[in-house]
Scaffold this active site. Structure first.
Site, short mmCIF file in Angstrom:
data_model
loop_
_atom_site.label_atom_id
_atom_site.label_comp_id
_atom_site.label_asym_id
_atom_site.label_seq_id
_atom_site.Cartn_x
_atom_site.Cartn_y
_atom_site.Cartn_z
N ASP A 79 42.42 36.02 22.75
CA ASP A 79 42.66 37.18 23.60
C ASP A 79 41.57 38.21 23.30
O ASP A 79 40.88 38.14 22.27
CB ASP A 79 44.06 37.76 23.39
C1 NOJ Z 1 44.43 41.29 27.04
C2 NOJ Z 1 45.74 40.68 27.45
O1 NOJ Z 1 46.59 40.58 26.33
C3 NOJ Z 1 45.61 39.32 28.09
O2 NOJ Z 1 46.87 38.95 28.57
C4 NOJ Z 1 44.57 39.35 29.17
O3 NOJ Z 1 44.49 38.09 29.79
C5 NOJ Z 1 43.25 39.76 28.59
N1 NOJ Z 1 43.38 41.09 28.01
C6 NOJ Z 1 42.12 39.75 29.60
O4 NOJ Z 1 42.26 40.78 30.50
#
Ligand code: NOJ
Length: 729
Positions: free
Chosen positions: A260
């Site tokens: 993430d």
């Molecule tokens: C952080 C989030 O936790 C995740 O769900 C998301 O896909 C990513 N950012 C990318 O935007």
């Protein structure tokens, strides 16, 4: 699509040609630019140092980035372009939690299909969805993005969405790769505070948190995203046990794992890594194949491999996984087919689907004196509330590419629905949900007084749920409850429609209104769905995918809890005001409940009323003793005893009465959405494999034990007919 065998051959051949720096480049994902491409980035693309981008929303820029990579780099390996397409791209469907309230996974599949098509046309190959984190905590803002508290329901939705995004053929130009996230245990954040620590015993990890991921894998999901949280002291992004051992070795996942956003680097804050070099080492060792946004891989992997700290085989394995998905997507042949022009507007079919899902997701919580549906022609309806005419807030969290001009608000839809003889008068009363400005209250009360019914649209704005947006108080924000209380004094019946990203604690308001429709954040077709239910074009049929607490103090709350040694009994009384002074400790009874709020939730999991009534009868089993290798056949008759054709979600629960590890008081094991005409009776059957009635040990091994089980079938997790069966050796 090329056969898997051919793809493996292509992957191997390409890998053999790659230099170490190019391999590592495939493992690097950076954020989009939305403008002029910097020279430094052009150079990196030419050197094959970037494998993926996210959020590149300008189609021309996206095409140019792809062109440079394809034509000017040595090997021309295409970029994979990602975006958070969570509940729709241009057509915004209800938030995932609401979709789960339909209890109809095929609808989520169809919605994901539409989203994939629209996102692909806008140039994206990959979505960071579905999110499948089970949670028992409505304070957690990301409850909106998942499928609720139950891992059986969640697994079916997770798999359905994967199938929807990916279709049968990943290389077709209107399918995109899905991403199962957040792996794993993210929804178990202590106190419901986003990103917080999770402690999850091994048996619960397997029984509750992992099953949706397993289901997504079985549905062929192309990628998995590691979570921000730590589990039992080890960050999910550096977790050898969950990623390398369970996901890759035990489950044989052959897609790739992306971290993430910055979650690799955050292992330093967790206190698990010393510096970015350590981050790179621990991430690759755990099994992170691609790093999102942070730069541990681009800065340190080459050095770590050269110094023989990280074996090159780990890099090769990661790159193969990424290339495999790029080949499956057909990117080597035609990455630009994904960048056709997105139509000006969502098409009619997509909007009809969005409306159907919203309609089926809305839960009728109360309907005193059958106030709803409003069938007879009324002279005057008051539409009040901060959410009645807001085209943005009803779209919910993660609306990145939907357009407010497509939204049909409740006010617009109600106006559209009534005839010329009905006057619709509108006043927001409060400018937005958190407002405490009472200056319009007098006008709103006056309007309520002269109307035959009030439709009050309350709730929380989309910014109050979603990532990093946890709340400690789950009441209706601002002065909404004050306004509702004042309007209730007029005596005009009130229909409360709640638009929110999570269960709110609306216990104080229930008595003041006559009917409640819980509509979540329903998306683009919010208004028409709500209007159809208010005016009886359709009966509500949504069922709660999550338990509603009376108050925040009951959280964590979920239906499939354990019994405890002193389970609460009888009615869930609140006794705190009646306790005499100096009462002796045990005179109140010693059971597991709160003195001030009892033990029952406000509404149980699976709950939802209808405009008709359903009667369950004749629950029977083909056999009441079965072997582990057998299936138990269950039959029940369901009759529509009311006077409106409607859908019902028939739910089946079990309880394993005695086991070597104690089992929950109820576990959902089957459900069916059916439609019945008035007076119609349908014989419903379920077949449960006894092998699915087991659980995991503390070592993570799955076992099925012989013994007695209770079995219930009914319209929610509390109601139902009960019988018993036994699994025999
Ligand atoms: C952080 C989030 O936790 C995740 O769900 C998301 O896909 C990513 N950012 C990318 O935007």
């Amino acid at each position: 699509m090329a056969a898997d065998k051919d793809i493996e051959k292509q992957v191997e051949e390409l890998l053999a040609k790659m230099m170490l720096s190019e391999k590592i480049g495939q493992m690097v994902q950076i954020n989009g630019f939305k403008g002029k491409i910097p020279d430094e980035l052009r150079q990196k693309l030419r050197e094959g140092k970037i494998g993926s981008m996210l959020n590149e929303i300008v189609p021309e820029t996206s095409l140019e980035l792809q062109r440079i990579t394809r034509e000017e780099s040595r090997l021309g390996i295409p970029l994979i372009m990602g975006r958070d397409v969570i509940h729709g791209y241009r057509t915004i469907f209800p938030i995932p939690l609401a979709q789960a309230a339909t209890w109809e996974p095929s609808l989520a599949q169809a919605a994901a299909r539409v989203a994939a098509k629209e996102a692909a046309h806008a140039g994206f190959h990959w979505t960071f969805a579905p999110m499948m984190d089970i949670t028992h905590d409505p304070r957690w803002g990301r409850i909106a993005e998942g499928f609720g508290e139950d891992s059986y329901l969640g697994s079916l939705f997770a798999a359905a969405m994967v199938r929807g995004f990916q279709g049968d053929n990943l290389s077709s130009p209107d399918t995109i790769a899905a991403c199962a996230k957040h792996y794993v245990g993210y929804g178990a954040a202590e106190g419901g505070r986003d990103y917080n620590t999770a402690y999850i015993p091994e048996n619960l990890l397997h029984d509750v948190y992992l099953p949706p991921f397993k289901a997504a894998l079985e549905a062929g999901v192309a990628s998995v995203m590691s979570a921000f949280n730590e589990i039992n002291g080890v960050p999910a992004t550096g977790n050898v046990h969950t990623i390398r051992e369970i996901l890759k070795e035990r489950w044989k996942f052959d897609g790739f794992v992306v971290s993430d956003w910055n979650s690799t680097a955050e292992m330093i804050s967790h206190g698990y890594c010393e510096d970015m070099k350590d981050v790179a080492k621990k991430s690759i060792t755990a099994g992170i194949d691609m790093e999102m946004q942070s730069t541990a891989y681009s800065d340190y992997l080459e050095e770590l491999v050269t110094q023989k700290v990280v074996p090159e085989e780990l890099i090769d394995d990661a790159v193969k996984r990424i290339l495999r998905i790029k080949f499956k997507l057909g990117l080597f042949e035609k990455p630009s087919v994904y960048s056709a022009k997105l139509p000006e507007k969502p098409d009619e079919e997509s909007l009809a689907l969005a409306k159907e899902i919203a309609t089926k997701s809305i839960v009728l919580l109360k309907n005193e004196n059958k106030l709803l549906p409003l069938l007879k022609e009324l002279k005057s309806i008051a539409v009040i509330g901060p959410m009645a005419d807001d085209p943005y807030e009803v779209l919910g969290t993660w609306n990145r590419d939907g357009k407010i001009e497509d939204t049909v608000t409740p006010l617009a839809a109600v106006r559209d629905m009534v005839g010329d003889n009905t006057e619709i008068n509108y006043i927001a009363g409060l400018p937005y949900s958190r407002s405490k400005d009472t200056s319009e209250f007098a006008k709103a009360i006056k309007l309520a007084k002269k109307s035959e019914v009030v439709l009050f649209f309350a709730g929380e704005e989309s910014i109050l749920s979603g990532e990093a947006h946890s709340r400690a108080f789950l009441n209706l924000p601002g002065a909404q409850d004050v306004l509702i209380t004042e309007i209730a004094k007029t005596g005009t019946p009130i229909v409360l429609i709640v638009l929110a990203g999570r269960p709110l604690c609306i216990g104080d308001i229930i008595e003041k209104v006559d009917a409640i429709l819980y509509a979540w954040h329903p998306g683009t077709m919010c208004g028409p769905a709500i209007a159809d239910l208010i005016f009886g074009i359709e009966s509500p049929s949504g069922k709660l995918p999550v338990t509603f607490p009376k108050t925040e103090g009951q959280i964590p709350i979920y239906y499939n809890h354990k019994n405890s040694g002193r389970p609460p009994e009888g009615k869930s009384l609140t006794m705190i005001d009646d306790i005499p002074l100096r009462a002796y400790q045990s005179s109140l009874g010693d059971t597991s409940r709160y003195l001030d709020i009892g033990f029952e939730p406000l509404y149980p999991f699976g709950y939802g009323l209808s405009y008709t009534q359903f009667e369950y009868s004749n629950l029977r089993l083909a056999e009441d003793k079965i072997k582990v290798s057998d299936a138990i056949k269950v039959f029940v008759d369901v009759t529509n005893t009311g006077d409106m054709e409607a859908d019902e979600v028939v739910q089946l629960y079990i309880r394993d009465l005695v086991a070597s590890l104690t089992r929950p008081v109820k576990e959902l094991k089957g459900f069916k959405r059916i439609r019945l005409k008035p007076n119609e009776t349908r014989k419903i059957n379920f077949e449960l494999s006894a092998s699915n009635l087991g659980f995991h040990t503390n070592e993570g091994n799955y076992i099925v034990e012989a013994g007695k089980f209770n079995l219930w079938v009914g319209g929610d997790s509390n109601a139902g007919l009960m019988t018993q069966f036994e699994i025999v050796e």
